[in-house]
Write an enzyme that holds these catalytic residues in place. Structure first.
Site, short mmCIF file in Angstrom:
data_model
loop_
_atom_site.label_atom_id
_atom_site.label_comp_id
_atom_site.label_asym_id
_atom_site.label_seq_id
_atom_site.Cartn_x
_atom_site.Cartn_y
_atom_site.Cartn_z
N HIS A 53 0.80 -1.23 0.00
CA HIS A 53 0.00 0.00 0.00
C HIS A 53 0.83 1.28 0.00
O HIS A 53 0.28 2.37 -0.18
CB HIS A 53 -1.00 -0.01 1.17
CG HIS A 53 -2.33 0.57 0.82
ND1 HIS A 53 -3.47 0.36 1.58
CD2 HIS A 53 -2.73 1.35 -0.23
CE1 HIS A 53 -4.49 1.01 1.01
NE2 HIS A 53 -4.06 1.62 -0.08
N ASP A 64 -9.93 -0.42 3.98
CA ASP A 64 -8.75 -1.06 4.58
C ASP A 64 -9.08 -1.49 6.01
O ASP A 64 -9.92 -0.86 6.67
CB ASP A 64 -7.62 0.00 4.61
CG ASP A 64 -6.21 -0.58 4.68
OD1 ASP A 64 -6.02 -1.61 5.34
OD2 ASP A 64 -5.31 0.03 4.07
N HIS A 83 -6.72 -1.16 8.03
CA HIS A 83 -5.76 -0.24 8.67
C HIS A 83 -5.96 1.19 8.16
O HIS A 83 -6.42 1.38 7.04
CB HIS A 83 -4.33 -0.68 8.35
CG HIS A 83 -4.08 -2.14 8.59
ND1 HIS A 83 -4.19 -3.08 7.59
CD2 HIS A 83 -3.74 -2.81 9.72
CE1 HIS A 83 -3.92 -4.28 8.09
NE2 HIS A 83 -3.66 -4.15 9.38
N ASP A 88 -3.33 3.32 7.83
CA ASP A 88 -2.12 3.68 7.07
C ASP A 88 -1.83 5.18 7.17
O ASP A 88 -1.49 5.85 6.19
CB ASP A 88 -2.24 3.23 5.61
CG ASP A 88 -2.29 1.70 5.49
OD1 ASP A 88 -1.95 1.01 6.47
OD2 ASP A 88 -2.70 1.21 4.42
N HIS A 118 4.28 1.15 4.27
CA HIS A 118 2.89 0.88 3.84
C HIS A 118 1.88 1.24 4.93
O HIS A 118 0.68 1.29 4.65
CB HIS A 118 2.71 -0.56 3.33
CG HIS A 118 2.58 -1.60 4.40
ND1 HIS A 118 1.91 -2.80 4.19
CD2 HIS A 118 3.04 -1.65 5.67
CE1 HIS A 118 1.96 -3.53 5.29
NE2 HIS A 118 2.63 -2.86 6.20
N ASP A 143 -7.41 -1.76 -0.17
CA ASP A 143 -6.47 -2.74 0.38
C ASP A 143 -7.26 -4.04 0.57
O ASP A 143 -8.28 -4.06 1.27
CB ASP A 143 -5.95 -2.21 1.71
CG ASP A 143 -4.89 -3.10 2.37
OD1 ASP A 143 -4.92 -4.32 2.16
OD2 ASP A 143 -4.07 -2.55 3.12
N ASP A 176 -6.88 -6.42 2.35
CA ASP A 176 -7.05 -6.87 3.74
C ASP A 176 -8.25 -6.24 4.43
O ASP A 176 -8.57 -6.59 5.58
CB ASP A 176 -5.75 -6.73 4.55
CG ASP A 176 -5.38 -5.29 4.93
OD1 ASP A 176 -6.26 -4.43 5.04
OD2 ASP A 176 -4.17 -5.04 5.14
N GLU A 217 -1.93 -5.07 -1.85
CA GLU A 217 -1.68 -6.00 -0.74
C GLU A 217 -2.12 -7.45 -0.99
O GLU A 217 -2.16 -8.24 -0.06
CB GLU A 217 -2.25 -5.47 0.59
CG GLU A 217 -1.64 -4.14 1.06
CD GLU A 217 -0.23 -4.24 1.67
OE1 GLU A 217 0.25 -5.37 1.86
OE2 GLU A 217 0.36 -3.16 1.94
#
Ligand SMILES: NC(=[NH2+])NCCC[C@H](N)C(=O)O
Ligand SMILES: [Mn+2]
Ligand SMILES: [Mn+2]
Length: 324
Positions: free
Chosen positions: A115, A143, A145, A147, A160, A249, A251, A294
């Site tokens: 990312h 995401d 996360h 980030d 990332h 992302d 994830d 990712e």
């Protein structure tokens, strides 16, 4: 069967033309394998599907960019960042690749890579949109996360986990070889950033989200209101007159749907919810660029095909594929 061409973004002069950048870069984190994702996604037929089923004209140099020549031999840590010069050099190059497609009014699809590459993609679209339309662009960041780590507060030092901090100027570095190339025209306002799917946010990131009033919808919000209402609120925050860059992302999806990724977190979106977000963003008619990042086919390799299929599905949904 040909689907009706739902390809339309009012902000693109060539809404049916797709600039594709394949970015085989893994230097924003420590796990090998994420650089193989663009090849895997393309081998799975993604670009063919976009051309044959969704009627896009694909502009692609047929190269997976590994940016070997841009990656310095010596790259010591700087302000707690790992591989700062490599990530900076690669994203600087990527930024101009994305910009070159976006300035022509093409939709830009970037296949990552980790990312950290969003530093390149988002800066490139933001600059092109400012020049072409005199407007600020919005970012929807889907995401697990945020980030959003400023280098000093990152628990890992992996870049990332930091792209949105540099892109909003919450983090700043003047050295030209370490993100000093990011100028005002590349920057995104914290008011124009919306998160969906968050569930693993570091302490310092939570504080930044609060302090700067950044709009963020966590999995808790999705459980409470449902995905329909959350996407509606996210889009309402952006408003209907703003070009959108979608940075997805993989994830964000639950590991059940996307196990092959570097930092999986349980309790995520179903694939259907992920596709739904993409479909709704497409329906706004305001989407101008998308990243898919990712995917790491070498992790949980029994689930790699599943993860790649999920990635292809998200991209198709964002580009106008419909269920009916
Ligand atoms: N793009 C990602 N998967 N980022 C994960 C970041 C994890 C953690 N917040 C970090 O800063 O290291
Ligand atoms: Mn993530
Ligand atoms: Mn991410």
């Amino acid at each position: 069967m040909t689907l009706p061409p739902t390809i339309a973004s009012r902000f693109l002069s060539h809404p049916n033309q797709l600039g594709v950048v394949a970015v085989g870069f893994n230097g924003g984190q420590m796990k090998k394998g994420v650089e193989a994702a663009p090849m895997a996604l393309i081998d799975a037929g993604l670009l063919t599907q976009l051309r044959d089923d969704l009627d896009y004209e694909i502009h692609h140099d047929d190269i997976i960019h590994y940016y070997e020549k841009d990656i310095p031999a010596e790259d010591p840590d700087h302000r707690n960042m790992k591989k700062p010069r490599a990530v900076s050099a690669v994203t600087e190059r990527l930024s101009s690749q994305v910009y070159n497609y976006a300035k022509d009014g093409k939709f830009v699809l970037t296949l990552g890579g980790d990312h950290s590459i969003a530093i390149g993609t988002i800066s490139g679209t933001a600059k092109a949109i400012r020049e072409r339309l005199g407007r600020e662009m919005a970012v929807i960041w889907v995401d697990a996360h945020a980030d959003l780590n400023v280098p000093e507060m990152s628990p890992s030092g992996n870049i990332h986990g930091m792209p949105m901090a540099f892109l909003t100027r919450l983090a700043r570095e003047d050295r030209p070889d370490i993100f000093g190339w990011l100028k005002d025209e590349h920057i995104v306002s914290t008011r124009k950033l919306v998160y969906i799917g968050l569930r693993d946010v570091d302490r310092g990131e939570k504080q930044l989200l609060r302090e700067h009033g950044i709009k963020a919808f966590s999995m808790h919000d999705i459980d409470r209101h449902g995905i329909g209402r959350v996407v509606e609120m996210a889009l309402a925050h952006i408003g209907n007159d703003t070009p959108i860059h979608l940075s997805f992302d993989v994830d964000a999806l639950d590991p059940q749907w996307a196990p092959s990724t570097g930092t999986p977190v349980r309790g995520g979106l179903t694939l259907r919810e992920g596709d739904f977000i993409c479909e709704c963003v497409h329906e706004t008619g305001n989407l101008v660029a998308m990243d898919l990042v990712e995917v790491n086919p070498s992790l949980e390799s029994v689930g790699a095909a599943e993860t790649i299929r999920a990635g292809c599905s998200l991209v198709r949904s964002a580009l106008g594929d419909t269920l009916l």
